[in-house]
Design an enzyme around this catalytic site. Structure first.
Site, PDB file in Angstrom:
ATOM      1  N   LYS A  13       0.838  -1.210   0.000  1.00  0.00           N
ATOM      2  CA  LYS A  13       0.000   0.000   0.000  1.00  0.00           C
ATOM      3  C   LYS A  13       0.875   1.264   0.000  1.00  0.00           C
ATOM      4  O   LYS A  13       0.639   2.180  -0.783  1.00  0.00           O
ATOM      5  CB  LYS A  13      -0.916   0.007   1.246  1.00  0.00           C
ATOM      6  CG  LYS A  13      -1.794  -1.227   1.362  1.00  0.00           C
ATOM      7  CD  LYS A  13      -2.666  -1.183   2.612  1.00  0.00           C
ATOM      8  CE  LYS A  13      -1.924  -1.189   3.928  1.00  0.00           C
ATOM      9  NZ  LYS A  13      -1.122  -2.418   4.183  1.00  0.00           N
ATOM     10  N   ARG A  88      -8.865   0.724   9.877  1.00  0.00           N
ATOM     11  CA  ARG A  88      -8.447  -0.653  10.139  1.00  0.00           C
ATOM     12  C   ARG A  88      -9.487  -1.417  10.939  1.00  0.00           C
ATOM     13  O   ARG A  88      -9.297  -2.612  11.173  1.00  0.00           O
ATOM     14  CB  ARG A  88      -7.152  -0.627  10.944  1.00  0.00           C
ATOM     15  CG  ARG A  88      -5.895  -0.975  10.148  1.00  0.00           C
ATOM     16  CD  ARG A  88      -4.721  -0.745  11.051  1.00  0.00           C
ATOM     17  NE  ARG A  88      -3.545  -1.483  10.741  1.00  0.00           N
ATOM     18  CZ  ARG A  88      -2.464  -0.977  10.143  1.00  0.00           C
ATOM     19  NH1 ARG A  88      -2.476   0.263   9.706  1.00  0.00           N
ATOM     20  NH2 ARG A  88      -1.395  -1.717   9.982  1.00  0.00           N
ATOM     21  N   ARG A 127      11.784  -5.830   4.246  1.00  0.00           N
ATOM     22  CA  ARG A 127      11.473  -4.392   4.140  1.00  0.00           C
ATOM     23  C   ARG A 127      12.514  -3.549   4.877  1.00  0.00           C
ATOM     24  O   ARG A 127      12.871  -3.840   6.006  1.00  0.00           O
ATOM     25  CB  ARG A 127      10.085  -4.116   4.717  1.00  0.00           C
ATOM     26  CG  ARG A 127       9.780  -2.610   4.785  1.00  0.00           C
ATOM     27  CD  ARG A 127       8.316  -2.291   4.821  1.00  0.00           C
ATOM     28  NE  ARG A 127       7.634  -2.789   5.992  1.00  0.00           N
ATOM     29  CZ  ARG A 127       6.313  -2.661   6.187  1.00  0.00           C
ATOM     30  NH1 ARG A 127       5.567  -2.059   5.273  1.00  0.00           N
ATOM     31  NH2 ARG A 127       5.750  -3.131   7.270  1.00  0.00           N
ATOM     32  N   ARG A 160      12.054  -2.326  10.548  1.00  0.00           N
ATOM     33  CA  ARG A 160      11.100  -2.046  11.623  1.00  0.00           C
ATOM     34  C   ARG A 160      11.036  -3.203  12.607  1.00  0.00           C
ATOM     35  O   ARG A 160      10.984  -4.360  12.201  1.00  0.00           O
ATOM     36  CB  ARG A 160       9.707  -1.775  11.021  1.00  0.00           C
ATOM     37  CG  ARG A 160       9.589  -0.393  10.426  1.00  0.00           C
ATOM     38  CD  ARG A 160       8.334  -0.203   9.606  1.00  0.00           C
ATOM     39  NE  ARG A 160       7.122  -0.731  10.197  1.00  0.00           N
ATOM     40  CZ  ARG A 160       5.913  -0.660   9.644  1.00  0.00           C
ATOM     41  NH1 ARG A 160       5.788  -0.046   8.466  1.00  0.00           N
ATOM     42  NH2 ARG A 160       4.865  -1.176  10.225  1.00  0.00           N
ATOM     43  N   ARG A 171       0.413  -9.457  13.645  1.00  0.00           N
ATOM     44  CA  ARG A 171      -0.199  -8.411  12.809  1.00  0.00           C
ATOM     45  C   ARG A 171      -1.104  -9.035  11.741  1.00  0.00           C
ATOM     46  O   ARG A 171      -2.150  -8.477  11.413  1.00  0.00           O
ATOM     47  CB  ARG A 171       0.886  -7.540  12.171  1.00  0.00           C
ATOM     48  CG  ARG A 171       1.569  -6.649  13.203  1.00  0.00           C
ATOM     49  CD  ARG A 171       2.859  -6.068  12.664  1.00  0.00           C
ATOM     50  NE  ARG A 171       2.633  -5.103  11.623  1.00  0.00           N
ATOM     51  CZ  ARG A 171       3.525  -4.804  10.688  1.00  0.00           C
ATOM     52  NH1 ARG A 171       4.685  -5.410  10.653  1.00  0.00           N
ATOM     53  NH2 ARG A 171       3.249  -3.891   9.790  1.00  0.00           N
TER      54      ARG A 171
HETATM   55  P1  ADP Z   1       2.394  -1.910   3.194  1.00  0.00           P
HETATM   56  O1  ADP Z   1       2.428  -0.391   3.135  1.00  0.00           O
HETATM   57  O2  ADP Z   1       1.143  -2.471   2.581  1.00  0.00           O
HETATM   58  O3  ADP Z   1       2.666  -2.455   4.561  1.00  0.00           O
HETATM   59  P2  ADP Z   1       4.891  -1.698   1.685  1.00  0.00           P
HETATM   60  O4  ADP Z   1       4.522  -0.795   0.564  1.00  0.00           O
HETATM   61  O5  ADP Z   1       5.716  -1.130   2.784  1.00  0.00           O
HETATM   62  O6  ADP Z   1       3.576  -2.443   2.264  1.00  0.00           O
HETATM   63  O7  ADP Z   1       5.638  -2.968   1.036  1.00  0.00           O
HETATM   64  C1  ADP Z   1       6.148  -4.008   1.873  1.00  0.00           C
HETATM   65  C2  ADP Z   1       7.497  -4.468   1.318  1.00  0.00           C
HETATM   66  O8  ADP Z   1       7.278  -5.124   0.079  1.00  0.00           O
HETATM   67  C3  ADP Z   1       8.484  -3.329   1.048  1.00  0.00           C
HETATM   68  O9  ADP Z   1       9.780  -3.789   1.338  1.00  0.00           O
HETATM   69  C4  ADP Z   1       8.326  -3.073  -0.461  1.00  0.00           C
HETATM   70  O10 ADP Z   1       9.537  -2.592  -1.040  1.00  0.00           O
HETATM   71  C5  ADP Z   1       7.977  -4.455  -0.981  1.00  0.00           C
HETATM   72  N1  ADP Z   1       7.035  -4.439  -2.123  1.00  0.00           N
HETATM   73  C6  ADP Z   1       5.947  -3.659  -2.288  1.00  0.00           C
HETATM   74  N2  ADP Z   1       5.303  -3.964  -3.428  1.00  0.00           N
HETATM   75  C7  ADP Z   1       6.008  -4.979  -4.001  1.00  0.00           C
HETATM   76  C8  ADP Z   1       5.851  -5.745  -5.206  1.00  0.00           C
HETATM   77  N3  ADP Z   1       4.822  -5.536  -6.052  1.00  0.00           N
HETATM   78  N4  ADP Z   1       6.760  -6.708  -5.463  1.00  0.00           N
HETATM   79  C9  ADP Z   1       7.799  -6.936  -4.613  1.00  0.00           C
HETATM   80  N5  ADP Z   1       7.992  -6.253  -3.466  1.00  0.00           N
HETATM   81  C10 ADP Z   1       7.111  -5.285  -3.167  1.00  0.00           C
HETATM   82  P1  AMP Z   2       1.532   0.242   9.487  1.00  0.00           P
HETATM   83  O1  AMP Z   2       2.669   1.187   9.313  1.00  0.00           O
HETATM   84  O2  AMP Z   2       0.299   0.646   8.745  1.00  0.00           O
HETATM   85  O3  AMP Z   2       1.933  -1.194   9.237  1.00  0.00           O
HETATM   86  O4  AMP Z   2       1.132   0.319  11.038  1.00  0.00           O
HETATM   87  C1  AMP Z   2       2.064  -0.011  12.050  1.00  0.00           C
HETATM   88  C2  AMP Z   2       1.327  -0.151  13.382  1.00  0.00           C
HETATM   89  O5  AMP Z   2       0.756   1.117  13.753  1.00  0.00           O
HETATM   90  C3  AMP Z   2       0.155  -1.122  13.399  1.00  0.00           C
HETATM   91  O6  AMP Z   2       0.569  -2.467  13.601  1.00  0.00           O
HETATM   92  C4  AMP Z   2      -0.666  -0.573  14.583  1.00  0.00           C
HETATM   93  O7  AMP Z   2      -0.066  -0.899  15.818  1.00  0.00           O
HETATM   94  C5  AMP Z   2      -0.503   0.932  14.388  1.00  0.00           C
HETATM   95  N1  AMP Z   2      -1.562   1.492  13.492  1.00  0.00           N
HETATM   96  C6  AMP Z   2      -1.363   2.090  12.287  1.00  0.00           C
HETATM   97  N2  AMP Z   2      -2.532   2.484  11.757  1.00  0.00           N
HETATM   98  C7  AMP Z   2      -3.490   2.114  12.638  1.00  0.00           C
HETATM   99  C8  AMP Z   2      -4.911   2.213  12.646  1.00  0.00           C
HETATM  100  N3  AMP Z   2      -5.600   2.769  11.632  1.00  0.00           N
HETATM  101  N4  AMP Z   2      -5.577   1.700  13.720  1.00  0.00           N
HETATM  102  C9  AMP Z   2      -4.918   1.151  14.756  1.00  0.00           C
HETATM  103  N5  AMP Z   2      -3.585   1.015  14.805  1.00  0.00           N
HETATM  104  C10 AMP Z   2      -2.860   1.489  13.750  1.00  0.00           C
END
Ligand code: ADP
Ligand code: AMP
Length: 221
Positions: A13, A88, A127, A160, A171
């Site tokens: 995302k 969420r 990541r 992270r 998660r």
């Molecule tokens: P989210 O925001 O949904 O948690 P991220 O955008 O941070 O996910 O992506 C999670 C990991 O996967 C990151 O390390 C990113 O670089 C990688 N990633 C995202 N989209 C793709 C894809 N289409 N193919 C391979 N790796 C991806």
């Molecule tokens: P994310 O960066 O979206 O993966 O979020 C990291 C962490 O932040 C999650 O695992 C939750 O602990 C908290 N968090 C982020 N967004 C929300 C939300 N909309 N509602 C509740 N917790 C959240």
């Protein structure tokens, strides 16, 4: 217009939203990023959120809603907003509708990024994030030119803590229990819902994402 990006942690995302706002004048609102910024600044919100985030639990709805409301006040009502990681829970989604109505905004479309769990696990273990500019990389799929250094701003990349395997497992459970019900919620909502197979090349996913967003813009104009 407001676009909601829905999908499990690691679905891509943030990657897709960042690419979108690079190309269009829109704002990316990631509640995870806002919470991590609060933690870095050591604010009361950051301290409150810390335990929940490190355990892979959701931060309470009331806290998140106050955060989002305050943040939306800083954004012009005409500006397009891409929500990532919010809402969420069903309560957050219901409250979001109320907040948007009060501020003259509406959700144009909800985009669901679908990725199988085994891919999510690999993506999250690889990541690497830049705390300075928000760029996201992956040691397996999109490594930086220089290890540990952000290509965009030169910042020091981090893995992270909540991307460690035990927390990721929690998660994903929380996603299934609390967030996946939003798929049904939005299917019964006036906003359109587009499901994208996101276990593909970033550019292919992005092409489908653009199509979904463009269709929603055509519908509102
Ligand atoms: P989210 O925001 O949904 O948690 P991220 O955008 O941070 O996910 O992506 C999670 C990991 O996967 C990151 O390390 C990113 O670089 C990688 N990633 C995202 N989209 C793709 C894809 N289409 N193919 C391979 N790796 C991806
Ligand atoms: P994310 O960066 O979206 O993966 O979020 C990291 C962490 O932040 C999650 O695992 C939750 O602990 C908290 N968090 C982020 N967004 C929300 C939300 N909309 N509602 C509740 N917790 C959240």
């Amino acid at each position: 217009m407001v676009v909601v990006l829905l999908g499990p942690p690691g679905a891509g995302k943030g990657t897709q939203a960042l690419r979108m706002i690079d190309e269009r004048s829109a704002v990316h609102v990631s509640t995870g990023d806002l919470l991590r910024a609060a933690r870095r600044k050591g604010t009361e919100l950051g301290r409150l959120a810390q335990g929940y985030m490190d355990r892979g639990e959701l931060v309470p709805d009331s806290v998140i809603l106050d955060l989002v409301k305050a943040h939306l006040e800083t954004i012009d009502a005409e500006t397009d907003v891409f929500f990532d990681g919010f809402p969420r829970t069903t309560d957050q989604a219901t409250s979001l509708d109320g907040v948007l109505k009060d501020t003259g905004r509406a959700i144009g479309t909800v985009v669901l990024f679908d990725v199988p769990d085994d891919t999510l696990l690999k993506r999250l273990s690889g990541r690497r994030s830049c705390p300075d500019c928000g760029s996201v990389y992956n040691t397996f799929f999109s490594p930086t030119a220089v290890e540990h250094v952000c290509d965009r701003c030169g910042g020091a990349l981090v893995h992270r803590k909540d991307d460690e395997p035990e927390t990721v497992a929690r998660r994903l459970q929380v996603y299934q229990a609390e967030t996946a019900p939003l798929i049904d919620f939005y299917q019964a909502h006036p906003a359109s819902v587009t499901r994208i197979a996101a276990d593909r090349d970033v550019g292919d996913v992005y092409a489908d994402f653009c199509d979904a967003v463009d269709a929603a813009f055509r519908d509102v104009s």
